[in-house]
Design a protein around this motif. Structure first.
Motif, PDB file in Angstrom:
ATOM      1  N   ALA A 152      38.376  49.911  47.067  1.00  0.00           N
ATOM      2  CA  ALA A 152      38.864  49.140  48.213  1.00  0.00           C
ATOM      3  C   ALA A 152      38.284  49.519  49.638  1.00  0.00           C
ATOM      4  CB  ALA A 152      40.638  48.711  48.444  1.00  0.00           C
ATOM      5  N   PHE A 163      38.025  42.866  50.592  1.00  0.00           N
ATOM      6  CA  PHE A 163      39.037  43.222  49.514  1.00  0.00           C
ATOM      7  C   PHE A 163      40.251  42.260  49.824  1.00  0.00           C
ATOM      8  CE2 PHE A 163      43.043  45.596  48.507  1.00  0.00           C
ATOM      9  CZ  PHE A 163      42.809  45.873  47.077  1.00  0.00           C
ATOM     10  N   ILE A 193      47.316  44.487  50.513  1.00  0.00           N
ATOM     11  CA  ILE A 193      46.954  43.883  49.106  1.00  0.00           C
ATOM     12  C   ILE A 193      47.379  42.467  49.144  1.00  0.00           C
ATOM     13  CG2 ILE A 193      47.674  44.019  46.705  1.00  0.00           C
ATOM     14  CD1 ILE A 193      47.822  46.896  46.847  1.00  0.00           C
TER      15      ILE A 193
END
Length: 352
Positions: A152, A163, A193
C-alpha cells in the motif's frame, strides 16, 4: 421456436430464473449494506453485466484484461480485475483498458504493482489497487498485514496509483482476523482502507456476518449449478442453465451415450456427498455420467428403474457452469420454454 426443438447439444439460459437470482442477491447486499460487484466470468455476456449494474451493482469483476475490455466497450464503467497483472507485455493493453473505465487491479507483489504503475503512466489516468491477501485457500495473496501495508505504501509513491483496499478469494478462516489486524495497522499508518472485498458464491449468504467486509464478489449466483446446490446456497429450481443433450446410443441395457462430451460439459467434479459424475441428468436423477470423451458422455443407467431411449432428449445440470459458458460460442436464451434469443458469448476465450 420452442427449446425442445433446438439442435443438441446446446446450453439454454432460463431468463426468469436469472432475473430471480440477480434480484435476490442484490436485495441481500442492499439489506446488509454490502457493495455487490458481480464476477462476469460465469456468464461472459455484456447483456447480463449491464443488467447487474442496472439492479444496483457498483461495478463488475473480471479476471483478464481482454475480458474486461469486452465489458468496458459494452459500457461497464467500473471494473475490478482480480488477477495478478505481470510483465511488460501487459502494460499497453492495461493502459488501453484504463482509458475506457474506472479501473482497479488486485495484486500481491511489487512486480505486479510496477506493471500496473507503468500502465497508469502510459494511460495518463489513475488505476486503483487492492492488495490481495491469503485468507486460507493457499493460492495468491500476501501472508501478513505488514506485507499488505508495504505494498500500500509503495502504491502511494508509484505513479498515478491509488490504494483502495484489500481483497481475498475465497474468503477463508483467516479473513476476519487478517482484516481486523490490517485495519489497526493501516490506521496507525494513516492509510485508509476503503474497500474489503471478498468473493465466492458458496457461503455468500452469511457474508454480512464478517466484520469489516464491505464488498461481495460473486459470479456463479446468476446461474447456479450442481456445486452451488451442493453447497446449500441454491435450490435446483434456481439453476438457470441446463445443457440439452440427445441419447445417441444404447449399446447395453445399462449404458447410454449422449452427444455432450468434454467439449460441452465441465470435467470438474463435485464432492462425493453431492453426487457422482459429470453433471446431473434431471430427467433421470439416478443415472450417472461416468465418463466424458470429447464428443461422448457415457452414462451408467444401472440404478434407473426407467431408462431413456435412443433419440430422447435430456436436461443436464452442469457441475460447474462457468466452464460451460466458456465452451460455447453462443447460448440459447429462453423464457417459459420459448426461445427468445441466441446470444454470442462475447467474452469467451479471453485468457490474456
Amino acid at each position: 421456436m420452442r427449446v425442445d426443438d433446438l439442435d443438441t447439444p446446446v446450453p439454454v439460459i432460463d431468463l426468469d430464473r436469472v432475473e430471480h437470482n440477480l434480484a435476490k442477491m442484490q436485495a441481500y447486499c442492499d439489506r446488509h449494506g454490502l457493495a455487490l460487484r458481480p464476477h462476469i466470468k460465469t456468464h461472459k455476456l455484456p447483456q447480463f453485466a449491464r443488467r447487474q449494474i442496472e439492479l444496483g451493482a457498483v461495478g463488475i469483476t473480471c479476471q483478464k484484461i481482454s475480458e474486461a475490455l469486452v465489458m468496458a466497450e459494452a459500457g461497464c464503467a467500473d471494473i475490478l480485475i482480480t488477477y495478478p497483472i505481470v510483465g511488460a507485455s501487459k502494460v499497453a493493453p492495461l493502459a488501453e483498458l484504463a482509458r475506457k473505465t474506472r479501473l482497479t487491479v488486485s495484486l500481491d507483489n511489487a512486480v505486479a504493482l510496477d506493471t500496473v504503475a507503468a500502465a497508469a503512466h502510459e494511460a495518463g489516468v489513475e488505476i486503483g489497487i487492492l492488495v490481495e491477501f491469503d485468507s486460507g485457500d493457499g493460492r495468491c495473496g500476501v501472508q501478513t498485514p505488514d506485507e499488505a501495508l508495504a505494498l500500500a505504501r509503495r502504491a502511494h509513491g508509484n505513479g498515478p496509483l491509488a490504494f483502495r483496499g484489500l481483497m481475498t478469494y475465497p474468503r477463508g478462516p483467516r479473513t476476519v482476523p487478517f482484516v481486523s489486524a490490517a485495519r489497526t495497522l493501516f490506521g496507525e499508518a494513516a492509510i485508509p482502507i476503503e474497500t474489503v472485498s471478498v468473493g465466492g458464491t458458496p457461503g455468500c449468504w452469511d457474508t454480512h456476518e464478517l466484520p469489516g467486509v464491505t464488498e461481495l464478489r460473486v459470479g456463479t449466483y446468476i446461474y447456479h449449478d450442481r456445486a452451488t446446490v451442493a453447497a446449500g446456497v441454491a435450490t435446483l429450481n434456481e439453476c438457470a442453465v441446463h445443457v440439452r443433450a440427445t441419447v445417441v446410443s444404447r449399446p447395453t441395457e445399462d449404458r447410454a451415450v449422449l452427444d455432450s462430451g468434454s467439449k460441452t460439459l465441465s470435467s470438474d467434479r463435485v464432492p462425493p456427498s453431492a453426487g457422482e459424475g459429470y453433471g446431473l441428468i434431471l430427467d433421470y436423477p439416478d443415472a450417472v455420467i461416468v465418463r466424458l470423451n470429447e464428443e461422448h458422455a457415457v452414462v451408467d443407467l444401472s440404478r434407473c428403474a426407467v431408462k431413456p431411449t435412443i433419440g430422447e432428449r435430456v436436461r443436464i445440470l452442469p457441475n460447474h457452469v462457468c466452464v460451460v459458458s466458456n465452451l460455447h460460442d453462443r447460448m440459447a436464451v429462453a423464457r417459459g420454454g420459448e426461445l427468445v434469443g441466441d446470444w454470442p458469448v462475447a467474452a469467451r476465450g479471453c485468457t490474456r
